[in-house]
Scaffold this motif. Sequence first.
Motif, PDB file in Angstrom:
ATOM      1  N   TYR A 185      32.450 -13.754 -58.256  1.00  0.00           N
ATOM      2  CA  TYR A 185      32.609 -13.880 -56.893  1.00  0.00           C
ATOM      3  C   TYR A 185      31.877 -12.379 -56.528  1.00  0.00           C
ATOM      4  O   TYR A 185      30.691 -12.615 -56.210  1.00  0.00           O
ATOM      5  N   LEU A 186      31.534 -10.917 -57.658  1.00  0.00           N
ATOM      6  CA  LEU A 186      30.726  -9.997 -57.100  1.00  0.00           C
ATOM      7  C   LEU A 186      29.462 -10.413 -57.480  1.00  0.00           C
ATOM      8  O   LEU A 186      28.330  -9.851 -56.502  1.00  0.00           O
ATOM      9  N   LEU A 187      29.133 -10.454 -58.491  1.00  0.00           N
ATOM     10  CA  LEU A 187      27.788 -10.663 -58.766  1.00  0.00           C
ATOM     11  C   LEU A 187      27.039 -12.046 -57.838  1.00  0.00           C
ATOM     12  O   LEU A 187      25.936 -12.184 -57.125  1.00  0.00           O
ATOM     13  N   ALA A 243      20.775  -2.595 -54.670  1.00  0.00           N
ATOM     14  CA  ALA A 243      21.164  -3.625 -55.207  1.00  0.00           C
ATOM     15  C   ALA A 243      21.341  -3.125 -57.314  1.00  0.00           C
ATOM     16  O   ALA A 243      22.156  -3.735 -57.327  1.00  0.00           O
ATOM     17  N   LEU A 244      19.684  -2.283 -57.642  1.00  0.00           N
ATOM     18  CA  LEU A 244      19.835  -2.248 -58.610  1.00  0.00           C
ATOM     19  C   LEU A 244      21.090  -1.619 -58.694  1.00  0.00           C
ATOM     20  O   LEU A 244      21.516  -1.291 -59.864  1.00  0.00           O
ATOM     21  N   SER A 245      21.433  -0.219 -58.581  1.00  0.00           N
ATOM     22  CA  SER A 245      22.740   0.494 -58.822  1.00  0.00           C
ATOM     23  C   SER A 245      23.644  -0.373 -58.922  1.00  0.00           C
ATOM     24  O   SER A 245      24.300   0.027 -59.123  1.00  0.00           O
ATOM     25  N   VAL A 246      23.805  -1.517 -57.412  1.00  0.00           N
ATOM     26  CA  VAL A 246      25.246  -2.284 -57.707  1.00  0.00           C
ATOM     27  C   VAL A 246      24.952  -3.083 -58.737  1.00  0.00           C
ATOM     28  O   VAL A 246      26.293  -3.587 -59.446  1.00  0.00           O
ATOM     29  N   MET A 247      24.048  -3.897 -58.916  1.00  0.00           N
ATOM     30  CA  MET A 247      23.810  -4.784 -60.386  1.00  0.00           C
ATOM     31  C   MET A 247      24.391  -3.599 -61.720  1.00  0.00           C
ATOM     32  O   MET A 247      24.671  -4.197 -62.677  1.00  0.00           O
ATOM     33  N   LEU A 248      23.972  -2.692 -62.161  1.00  0.00           N
ATOM     34  CA  LEU A 248      24.055  -1.662 -62.711  1.00  0.00           C
ATOM     35  C   LEU A 248      25.319  -1.080 -63.232  1.00  0.00           C
ATOM     36  O   LEU A 248      25.989  -1.469 -64.217  1.00  0.00           O
ATOM     37  N   THR A 249      26.529  -1.707 -62.194  1.00  0.00           N
ATOM     38  CA  THR A 249      27.671  -0.822 -61.908  1.00  0.00           C
ATOM     39  C   THR A 249      28.404  -2.271 -62.452  1.00  0.00           C
ATOM     40  O   THR A 249      28.604  -2.596 -62.824  1.00  0.00           O
ATOM     41  N   LEU A 250      28.092  -3.165 -61.992  1.00  0.00           N
ATOM     42  CA  LEU A 250      28.752  -4.529 -61.913  1.00  0.00           C
ATOM     43  C   LEU A 250      28.100  -5.090 -63.476  1.00  0.00           C
ATOM     44  O   LEU A 250      29.136  -5.895 -64.074  1.00  0.00           O
ATOM     45  N   TRP A 251      27.296  -4.449 -63.900  1.00  0.00           N
ATOM     46  CA  TRP A 251      26.942  -4.867 -65.747  1.00  0.00           C
ATOM     47  C   TRP A 251      28.196  -3.720 -66.814  1.00  0.00           C
ATOM     48  O   TRP A 251      28.469  -4.019 -67.687  1.00  0.00           O
ATOM     49  N   VAL A 297      35.686  -4.432 -51.873  1.00  0.00           N
ATOM     50  CA  VAL A 297      35.128  -4.029 -53.603  1.00  0.00           C
ATOM     51  C   VAL A 297      33.739  -4.229 -52.831  1.00  0.00           C
ATOM     52  O   VAL A 297      32.895  -3.343 -52.794  1.00  0.00           O
ATOM     53  N   ILE A 298      32.917  -5.321 -52.326  1.00  0.00           N
ATOM     54  CA  ILE A 298      31.476  -5.528 -51.578  1.00  0.00           C
ATOM     55  C   ILE A 298      31.610  -4.409 -50.718  1.00  0.00           C
ATOM     56  O   ILE A 298      30.467  -3.251 -49.993  1.00  0.00           O
ATOM     57  N   THR A 299      32.181  -4.179 -49.286  1.00  0.00           N
ATOM     58  CA  THR A 299      32.223  -3.082 -48.460  1.00  0.00           C
ATOM     59  C   THR A 299      32.109  -1.765 -49.107  1.00  0.00           C
ATOM     60  O   THR A 299      31.579  -0.865 -48.705  1.00  0.00           O
ATOM     61  N   GLY A 300      32.777  -1.758 -49.964  1.00  0.00           N
ATOM     62  CA  GLY A 300      32.213  -0.011 -51.410  1.00  0.00           C
ATOM     63  C   GLY A 300      31.116   0.152 -51.357  1.00  0.00           C
ATOM     64  O   GLY A 300      30.776   1.524 -51.841  1.00  0.00           O
ATOM     65  N   TRP A 301      30.838  -0.785 -51.219  1.00  0.00           N
ATOM     66  CA  TRP A 301      28.503  -0.842 -51.799  1.00  0.00           C
ATOM     67  C   TRP A 301      27.807   0.002 -51.050  1.00  0.00           C
ATOM     68  O   TRP A 301      27.005   0.804 -51.272  1.00  0.00           O
ATOM     69  N   GLY A 302      28.121  -0.371 -49.450  1.00  0.00           N
ATOM     70  CA  GLY A 302      27.441   1.100 -48.490  1.00  0.00           C
ATOM     71  C   GLY A 302      26.171   0.415 -49.022  1.00  0.00           C
ATOM     72  O   GLY A 302      25.912  -0.391 -48.584  1.00  0.00           O
TER      73      GLY A 302
END
Length: 160
Positions: free
Chosen positions: A17-19, A90-98, A81-86
């Motif tokens: 879902y997050l990806l 996208a790269l920063s979020v992707m690294l976090t998800l990875w 979770v997504i609302t916390g992405w602020g």
Amino acid sequence: MPTLTDRQRVELAIPAYLLFALSSAPDAFVPADPDLAARAEADIAAMRADIQAALLEPFGDLTGKKQHALLRRVERIGKGVITGWGNRSALSVMLTLWYFLKDLTDREVLILWQGSAMERATSRLLPMFAHGFEEEKRDTAAQEQARQLLARLQVEGLYD
């Protein structure tokens, strides 16, 4: 094959879902070379199809109200979770998800079976953001944010 619990089904679906949400963001993946744009679009479309399949897979044997209730739970948790992405890139979020996924697979909470939809999606995804690992400050921040993400989801009763 043993039947999955509701919690296990949700745990399997949350990463997908997050990806999927991240891959839906405008300009989440911009090819460095404009000549590669058509190829990138095809890769992204295939990756998104695999992520969507991985998202729905844990609920495939359920019908009606039960399936919808669990999908709503995934959506509620995912949107939180997504609302916390602020304003993060996208790269920063992707690294976090990875790093979040890496922790789950390292602890065998999530297993990416060879040839599964999620394994295919992550195989396509890694080359799209691998350059992000090169900046130590960003990489360290992503690892910390992945730990925070896990802690947030553990408050929801997941991934203990």
